[in-house]
Design an enzyme around this catalytic site. Structure first.
Site, mmCIF file in Angstrom:
data_model
loop_
_atom_site.group_PDB
_atom_site.id
_atom_site.type_symbol
_atom_site.label_atom_id
_atom_site.label_comp_id
_atom_site.label_asym_id
_atom_site.label_seq_id
_atom_site.Cartn_x
_atom_site.Cartn_y
_atom_site.Cartn_z
ATOM 1 C CE1 TYR A 56 -20.067 33.120 -42.302
ATOM 2 C CE2 TYR A 56 -20.984 33.870 -44.378
ATOM 3 C CZ TYR A 56 -20.197 32.993 -43.671
ATOM 4 O OH TYR A 56 -19.538 31.983 -44.328
ATOM 5 C CE LYS A 174 -23.368 31.056 -44.072
ATOM 6 N NZ LYS A 174 -22.207 30.514 -44.746
ATOM 7 C CD GLU A 206 -18.277 22.500 -44.086
ATOM 8 O OE1 GLU A 206 -19.322 22.836 -44.668
ATOM 9 O OE2 GLU A 206 -18.056 22.762 -42.885
ATOM 10 C CG LEU A 230 -22.824 25.893 -42.570
ATOM 11 C CD1 LEU A 230 -22.662 26.690 -41.278
ATOM 12 C CD2 LEU A 230 -22.785 26.828 -43.763
HETATM 13 N N1 PDD Z 1 -20.868 29.769 -47.511
HETATM 14 N N2 PDD Z 1 -19.960 25.053 -45.924
HETATM 15 C C1 PDD Z 1 -19.353 26.210 -45.632
HETATM 16 C C2 PDD Z 1 -18.110 26.183 -44.815
HETATM 17 C C3 PDD Z 1 -19.896 27.423 -46.085
HETATM 18 O O1 PDD Z 1 -19.299 28.582 -45.773
HETATM 19 C C4 PDD Z 1 -21.063 27.406 -46.877
HETATM 20 C C5 PDD Z 1 -21.711 28.673 -47.391
HETATM 21 C C6 PDD Z 1 -21.652 26.164 -47.171
HETATM 22 C C7 PDD Z 1 -22.914 26.051 -47.992
HETATM 23 O O2 PDD Z 1 -24.035 26.475 -47.262
HETATM 24 P P1 PDD Z 1 -25.316 27.089 -48.009
HETATM 25 O O3 PDD Z 1 -25.766 26.086 -48.980
HETATM 26 O O4 PDD Z 1 -26.302 27.302 -46.918
HETATM 27 O O5 PDD Z 1 -24.853 28.365 -48.671
HETATM 28 C C8 PDD Z 1 -21.079 25.012 -46.661
HETATM 29 C C9 PDD Z 1 -21.370 31.078 -47.892
HETATM 30 C C10 PDD Z 1 -22.120 31.088 -49.157
HETATM 31 C C11 PDD Z 1 -20.232 32.085 -47.827
HETATM 32 O O6 PDD Z 1 -19.446 31.993 -46.904
HETATM 33 O O7 PDD Z 1 -20.142 32.964 -48.706
#
Ligand code: PDD
Length: 316
Positions: A56, A174, A206, A230
């Site tokens: 996703y 992801k 993270e 990620l």
């Molecule tokens: N999550 N690390 C994890 C485990 C994440 O699920 C996310 C983002 C990030 C940040 O990535 P980005 O800057 O590309 O959004 C880091 C999304 C927003 C979610 O699961 O809703």
């Protein structure tokens, strides 16, 4: 393209965020069709449902413009290729723009802030662990939601707990398999905290849905890219902004004991922007208030988000 069975949606249809009796008006995209979200259904043998076999993306949307489309599409494409799921048309920029624009415009979300969620699974097939027969079509789903940035929390600063990082060793993909993240975030919520900071082998990897940064000995520190985190799009932008501001950066993980020595701690993510963390496990970070580096980076990030969305041409 089939006509939408929905009336034009009003902004109020999105608030509150919990399901309401207006929910059936909320538009979704599923396998080439636009339909009310309540009518969008997935067969029980979808491999996303049975195995969590899919990926996703979540985009930030400002005034109808998607932020960082190319980087999100590249990450989606990377995940699909690593999982050997064939790439659907939606991963093409023109198709994504068209779908997003229709969802946003029919949902009354061409103004203000929103998110776009896209999910691709390996499709529907009788349950066997190995891949389904060649030619099984991936399931492709997209939806948009109103987004309200958590600015009050940002002004106060958020709190976090630490929790073991029990995820698999391909956190760079992801995937929709988010159970460790769900359990971590729930543990945080149950302790009255905003986020869970995950620890693997003594180092901070993270958060449950955001990347984590620390400020230690005058440097910004964050876990390096690789299979254990990620590669957050916001993380990349924050590092670019810090670099432009000549703030020293070291992409080197800090440890759990280091948390007690941090001058600042903050999160970065699509639905988080830059969020100061002022307490971890009930102990203050620095002075226990949002620090200057996180505050500056948020200001820069917000300006960059607004400017880059404003500079984009309106969708067709
Ligand atoms: N999550 N690390 C994890 C485990 C994440 O699920 C996310 C983002 C990030 C940040 O990535 P980005 O800057 O590309 O959004 C880091 C999304 C927003 C979610 O699961 O809703």
């Amino acid at each position: 393209m089939p006509p939408s069975p929905c009336r034009a949606l009003r902004r109020d249809d999105y608030l509150p965020l919990e399901p309401t009796d207006c929910r059936h008006h909320v538009l979704a995209y599923l396998n080439g069709q636009y339909l009310p979200r309540s009518a969008a259904s997935i067969p029980v043998e979808d491999r996303g449902f049975v195995f969590g076999d899919g990926v996703y993306e979540v985009w930030r949307v400002v005034n109808g413009r998607l932020f960082e489309t190319a980087r999100h599409l590249a990450r989606l494409s990377h995940g699909l290729s690593e999982l050997r799921i064939s790439e659907p048309d939606l991963v093409r920029r023109d198709v994504l723009d068209e779908v997003a624009n229709r969802l946003l415009s029919e949902s009354g979300l061409l103004e203000g802030e929103a998110t776009l969620y896209v999910e691709v699974t390996r499709g529907v097939a009788p349950r066997t662990h190995q891949f389904p027969p060649a030619g099984t079509k991936p399931t492709v789903f997209a939806m948009v939601n109103r987004f309200v940035p958590p600015n009050d929390l940002r002004a106060r600063g958020a709190s976090a707990i630490t929790t073991p990082d029990v995820r698999w060793l391909r956190c760079d993909i992801k995937t929709i398999q988010l159970l460790p993240n769900v359990m971590a975030k729930q543990a945080a919520a149950e302790r009255g905290a905003t986020e869970a900071i995950m620890i693997r082998d003594g180092v901070v990897t993270e958060g449950s849905h955001a990347n984590v940064f620390g400020v230690l000995d005058g440097e910004i520190r964050t876990h390096p890219l690789g299979n254990l985190i990620l590669p957050g799009i916001t993380r990349t932008i924050v590092l670019e902004l810090a670099n432009a501001l000549s703030i020293p950066i070291r992409e080197d993980a800090f440890t759990e004991p280091d948390i007690g020595r941090l001058d600042e701690c903050f999160l970065a993510g699509t639905t988080t922007d830059v969020m100061p963390i002022v307490r971890v496990n009930d102990r203050p970070i620095g002075r226990g208030t949002p620090g200057p580096i996180a505050t500056r980076l948020f200001t820069e990030f917000r300006a960059h988000l607004d400017a880059s969305c404003a500079a984009m041409p309106a969708s067709p």
